[in-house]
Design a protein around this motif. Structure first.
Motif, PDB file in Angstrom:
ATOM      1  N   GLY A 121       9.204  20.261  -2.854  1.00 52.38           N
ATOM      2  CA  GLY A 121       8.196  21.164  -3.392  1.00 52.38           C
ATOM      3  C   GLY A 121       8.136  21.660  -4.761  1.00 52.38           C
ATOM      4  N   GLU A 122       9.537  21.918  -4.967  1.00 54.31           N
ATOM      5  CA  GLU A 122       9.570  22.400  -6.201  1.00 54.31           C
ATOM      6  C   GLU A 122       9.190  21.313  -7.584  1.00 54.31           C
ATOM      7  OE1 GLU A 122      13.650  23.857  -6.901  1.00 54.31           O
ATOM      8  OE2 GLU A 122      13.382  25.496  -5.300  1.00 54.31           O
ATOM      9  N   TRP A 171       0.820  -1.171  -0.006  1.00 54.46           N
ATOM     10  CA  TRP A 171      -0.121   0.076   0.083  1.00 54.46           C
ATOM     11  C   TRP A 171       1.043   1.252   0.135  1.00 54.46           C
ATOM     12  CZ3 TRP A 171      -1.215   3.460   4.355  1.00 54.46           C
ATOM     13  CH2 TRP A 171      -2.268   4.337   3.872  1.00 54.46           C
ATOM     14  N   LEU A 172       0.268   2.357  -0.770  1.00 58.07           N
ATOM     15  CA  LEU A 172       1.319   3.453  -0.703  1.00 58.07           C
ATOM     16  C   LEU A 172       0.111   4.761  -0.875  1.00 58.07           C
ATOM     17  CD1 LEU A 172       4.602   4.617  -2.214  1.00 58.07           C
ATOM     18  CD2 LEU A 172       2.618   5.643  -3.147  1.00 58.07           C
ATOM     19  N   ALA A 173       0.369   5.642  -0.107  1.00 52.01           N
ATOM     20  CA  ALA A 173      -0.520   6.964  -0.253  1.00 52.01           C
ATOM     21  C   ALA A 173       0.629   8.206  -0.412  1.00 52.01           C
ATOM     22  CB  ALA A 173      -1.361   7.289   0.956  1.00 52.01           C
ATOM     23  N   ASN A 174       0.239   8.806  -1.462  1.00 58.35           N
ATOM     24  CA  ASN A 174       1.078  10.082  -1.905  1.00 58.35           C
ATOM     25  C   ASN A 174       0.395  11.313  -1.684  1.00 58.35           C
ATOM     26  OD1 ASN A 174       3.730  10.819  -3.525  1.00 58.35           O
ATOM     27  ND2 ASN A 174       2.043  12.223  -4.080  1.00 58.35           N
ATOM     28  N   HIS A 175       0.651  12.253  -0.912  1.00 56.32           N
ATOM     29  CA  HIS A 175       0.070  13.601  -0.383  1.00 56.32           C
ATOM     30  C   HIS A 175       0.798  14.755  -0.675  1.00 56.32           C
ATOM     31  CE1 HIS A 175      -3.013  15.474   1.641  1.00 56.32           C
ATOM     32  NE2 HIS A 175      -2.171  16.116   2.522  1.00 56.32           N
ATOM     33  N   ASN A 176       0.577  15.421  -1.590  1.00 56.34           N
ATOM     34  CA  ASN A 176       1.187  16.733  -1.925  1.00 56.34           C
ATOM     35  C   ASN A 176       1.008  17.587  -0.924  1.00 56.34           C
ATOM     36  OD1 ASN A 176       2.797  18.784  -3.175  1.00 56.34           O
ATOM     37  ND2 ASN A 176       1.044  19.075  -4.385  1.00 56.34           N
ATOM     38  N   LEU A 177       2.019  18.304  -0.193  1.00 53.79           N
ATOM     39  CA  LEU A 177       1.722  19.186   1.107  1.00 53.79           C
ATOM     40  C   LEU A 177       1.627  20.952   0.431  1.00 53.79           C
ATOM     41  CD1 LEU A 177       4.560  17.695   3.251  1.00 53.79           C
ATOM     42  CD2 LEU A 177       1.953  17.515   3.782  1.00 53.79           C
ATOM     43  N   VAL A 178       0.728  21.522   1.149  1.00 53.16           N
ATOM     44  CA  VAL A 178       0.654  22.867   0.834  1.00 53.16           C
ATOM     45  C   VAL A 178       1.945  23.716   1.214  1.00 53.16           C
ATOM     46  CG1 VAL A 178      -0.669  24.880   1.344  1.00 53.16           C
ATOM     47  CG2 VAL A 178      -1.976  22.987   1.370  1.00 53.16           C
ATOM     48  N   GLY A 233       3.975  22.106  -4.698  1.00 58.54           N
ATOM     49  CA  GLY A 233       3.348  22.305  -3.597  1.00 58.54           C
ATOM     50  C   GLY A 233       4.470  22.622  -2.534  1.00 58.54           C
ATOM     51  N   GLY A 234       4.573  22.140  -1.246  1.00 60.20           N
ATOM     52  CA  GLY A 234       5.226  22.275   0.000  1.00 60.20           C
ATOM     53  C   GLY A 234       6.091  21.037   0.319  1.00 60.20           C
ATOM     54  N   GLY A 235       6.012  20.171  -0.656  1.00 59.07           N
ATOM     55  CA  GLY A 235       6.713  18.867  -0.178  1.00 59.07           C
ATOM     56  C   GLY A 235       6.031  17.586  -0.378  1.00 59.07           C
ATOM     57  N   THR A 236       6.477  16.288  -0.233  1.00 62.72           N
ATOM     58  CA  THR A 236       5.639  15.222  -0.262  1.00 62.72           C
ATOM     59  C   THR A 236       5.645  14.537   1.055  1.00 62.72           C
ATOM     60  OG1 THR A 236       6.173  15.281  -2.640  1.00 62.72           O
ATOM     61  CG2 THR A 236       5.394  13.029  -1.563  1.00 62.72           C
ATOM     62  N   ALA A 247      -0.297   2.626  -7.598  1.00 62.94           N
ATOM     63  CA  ALA A 247       0.641   3.401  -8.306  1.00 62.94           C
ATOM     64  C   ALA A 247      -0.081   4.589  -9.123  1.00 62.94           C
ATOM     65  CB  ALA A 247       1.439   2.503  -9.336  1.00 62.94           C
ATOM     66  N   GLN A 248      -1.559   4.459  -9.119  1.00 64.50           N
ATOM     67  CA  GLN A 248      -2.290   5.687  -9.745  1.00 64.50           C
ATOM     68  C   GLN A 248      -2.455   6.802  -8.928  1.00 64.50           C
ATOM     69  OE1 GLN A 248      -5.496   3.552 -11.382  1.00 64.50           O
ATOM     70  NE2 GLN A 248      -4.602   2.322 -12.652  1.00 64.50           N
ATOM     71  N   PHE A 249      -1.395   7.666  -8.641  1.00 67.36           N
ATOM     72  CA  PHE A 249      -1.467   8.820  -7.966  1.00 67.36           C
ATOM     73  C   PHE A 249      -0.959   9.935  -8.785  1.00 67.36           C
ATOM     74  CE2 PHE A 249       2.462   6.692  -6.511  1.00 67.36           C
ATOM     75  CZ  PHE A 249       3.451   7.691  -6.624  1.00 67.36           C
ATOM     76  N   ASN A 250      -1.406  11.052  -8.580  1.00 65.96           N
ATOM     77  CA  ASN A 250      -0.770  12.223  -8.990  1.00 65.96           C
ATOM     78  C   ASN A 250      -0.002  12.979  -8.058  1.00 65.96           C
ATOM     79  OD1 ASN A 250      -0.568  14.823 -10.095  1.00 65.96           O
ATOM     80  ND2 ASN A 250      -2.427  15.202 -10.715  1.00 65.96           N
ATOM     81  N   GLU A 251       1.301  13.395  -8.374  1.00 65.01           N
ATOM     82  CA  GLU A 251       2.163  13.837  -7.568  1.00 65.01           C
ATOM     83  C   GLU A 251       1.664  15.246  -6.913  1.00 65.01           C
ATOM     84  OE1 GLU A 251       4.437  10.705  -9.485  1.00 65.01           O
ATOM     85  OE2 GLU A 251       3.151  12.246 -10.262  1.00 65.01           O
ATOM     86  N   GLU A 252       0.755  16.037  -7.931  1.00 70.06           N
ATOM     87  CA  GLU A 252       0.268  17.354  -7.340  1.00 70.06           C
ATOM     88  C   GLU A 252      -0.836  17.227  -6.553  1.00 70.06           C
ATOM     89  OE1 GLU A 252       0.540  19.780 -10.765  1.00 70.06           O
ATOM     90  OE2 GLU A 252       2.838  19.351 -11.374  1.00 70.06           O
ATOM     91  N   SER A 253      -1.363  16.307  -6.281  1.00 74.37           N
ATOM     92  CA  SER A 253      -2.690  16.190  -5.682  1.00 74.37           C
ATOM     93  C   SER A 253      -2.646  15.708  -4.110  1.00 74.37           C
ATOM     94  CB  SER A 253      -3.634  15.100  -6.234  1.00 74.37           C
ATOM     95  OG  SER A 253      -3.672  15.537  -7.648  1.00 74.37           O
ATOM     96  N   ARG A 254      -3.730  16.148  -3.353  1.00 71.65           N
ATOM     97  CA  ARG A 254      -3.657  15.663  -2.002  1.00 71.65           C
ATOM     98  C   ARG A 254      -4.145  14.387  -2.122  1.00 71.65           C
ATOM     99  NH1 ARG A 254      -1.316  19.855  -2.374  1.00 71.65           N
ATOM    100  NH2 ARG A 254      -2.593  21.687  -1.983  1.00 71.65           N
TER     101      ARG A 254
END
Length: 456
Positions: free
Chosen positions: A414-415, A27-34, A419-422, A90-97
């Motif tokens: 973040g760059e 399992w993996l959850a990817n969360h783009n921080l503000v 966003g602010g990081g991952t 694996a179907q996540f968007n790096e720029e999304s929450r």
């Protein structure tokens, strides 16, 4: 030119890693921080369900000044083992929450949150370090939820721990056996407190540490000053900034510290305020982090700007002898964080500025070194998993004691993500870490199916 090449190699590594996610991860959850977060810590489990558990997660928001810095309490839905479908994780968007991570409460913090540590006896009580000499103690359940708007008054900490003479920004630990707090700072000191020294503010019963609800946040337009607690002991022995501290997991009186003087120091509060053992050159550069094994109290890890992790056996340390029992080499940049696994005494993780979070098993050292002599392995002794999901330095990570192979990690990329990081929450597939005979027995059951798939 070199920067472009380095950036391209990071992106190539990341692309390769993402293609392997369905194979390597349960399992993996990817969360783009503000905003960037310098720390991430698991809190208590709050809900259990059939396919997932809900758990608190503590983060920080290091802002640019347009809004206040904050301590964030989030709720995370931790999906249970062997539930998530491989094609989905694996179907996540790096720029999304991530839909698995939801902000629950915001505390307006007086200054940047450099470090967060939860109290093991009651993980709703947390300590924070900022750019000041004080340590702040928060009851996150009792604190009111705040809106982080420009000009908002900082929340009032439930306790303020005083004793440092200069800023104490990173070195922070909470004791597993007593409500004790340990800190280190630029004043080259290690400072010890007991939260019980202010029982009128944080009442302690035999089982739990509880805090009254925080009353008014603002008094006469200013943040209300909470009660202060003075230090029980101030320990001198370092010659430069103390970067990290840790308690002996079985004793509130024994602890260790590391610093920019390249020293590892062991202390015992029962014997005074001077070092019990001082390893003068624990590494060839500044030390950034230390951890004491909760399942084998003889083993201590240190991580350094020399890119290595050293493992020390305290039984083999003295005032004249301080050699590590093993040196772990794989990182290509300074090591920022080391932590033993709560699940098994021989497992630990290390995170570094190279954007990699490595998982090691020191029990494998002998076996791998033997196979190395035959030229059959390209991996360093003890290394058995590389998490390459971050594209810049991994500033913190934390094993989940409630779900021991689940890890949260945070990076300053973040760059690259807009966003602010991952923030990533992940669990490797159990075929990687389970005993080999168990895995082979399971694979044998599906052998005919696997052969059929291979022939089609």
């Amino acid at each position: 030119m070199k920067e472009k090449e380095g950036s391209r190699s990071v992106e190539d590594r990341y692309t390769q890693w993402k293609s392997m996610v369905p194979i390597l991860y349960d399992w993996l959850a990817n969360h783009n921080l503000v905003w960037p977060s310098l720390s991430c810590r698991w809190g208590p489990q709050v809900e259990q369900a059939t396919y997932k558990n809900r758990q608190r997660l503590y983060l920080s928001e290091q802002t640019d000044g347009s809004v206040p810095n904050t301590l964030v309490i989030a709720n995370v839905d931790v999906v249970k083992s062997r539930v998530a479908a491989a094609e989905h994780i694996a179907q996540f968007n790096e720029e999304s929450r991530s839909p698995f991570v939801k902000k629950s409460k915001t505390i307006i913090h007086p200054g940047e949150v450099n470090r967060i540590r939860e109290l093991p006896q009651n993980s709703t009580i947390v300590a924070t370090h900022t750019d000041s000499p004080d340590v702040l103690i928060w009851d996150v359940e009792a604190q009111p939820n705040r809106q982080p708007v420009l000009g908002a008054t900082p929340s009032c900490a439930d306790l303020t721990l005083t004793g440092h003479k200069d800023n104490a920004e990173f070195a922070l630990a909470m004791c597993p056996t007593e409500p004790f707090v340990l800190s280190g700072g630029k004043d080259k000191s290690v400072v010890l407190w007991s939260i019980q020294d202010h029982v009128s503010s944080l009442a302690v019963d035999q089982k739990n540490l509880k805090s009254p609800a925080s009353k008014g946040v603002v008094a006469n337009g200013k943040a209300a000053d909470g009660p202060k607690v003075q230090a029980r002991g101030i320990y001198q022995g370092h010659e430069a900034t103390v970067e990290d501290v840790q308690f002996n997991p079985s004793s509130a009186q024994e602890f260790c510290s590391v610093g920019d003087d390249s020293c590892l120091i062991l202390w015992d509060a029962r014997t005074g305020f001077s070092p019990v053992i001082k390893v003068e050159k624990a590494h060839s550069a500044d030390l950034h982090c230390v951890d004491w094994n909760p399942n084998d109290i003889n083993l201590i890890l240190t991580g350094s700007a020399d890119n290595t992790i050293h493992m020390y056996d305290r039984r083999k340390l003295s005032s004249t002898e301080g050699s590590p029992v093993h040196i772990f080499k794989d990182h290509t940049a300074p090591v920022l964080c080391v932590q033993w696994s709560p699940a098994k005494a021989s497992i630990f993780g290390s995170a570094a500025e190279d954007g990699i979070l490595n998982i090691w098993n020191y029990e494998n050292i002998g076996a791998i070194e033997k196979s190395d002599s035959a030229g059959s392995s390209n991996y360093p002794p003890g290394l058995f998993f590389k998490h390459a999901g971050h594209r810049d330095k991994v500033v913190d990570f934390h094993w989940n004691a409630a779900d021991p192979w689940t890890i949260v990690s945070v990076s300053e990329d973040g760059e690259k993500t807009g966003g602010g990081g991952t923030l990533q929450i992940w669990r490797m597939i159990d075929l990687i870490y389970r005993p080999e005979d168990e895995v082979l027995a399971e694979l044998e059951k599906y052998k005919s199916h696997l052969l059929t798939c291979a022939n089609t």
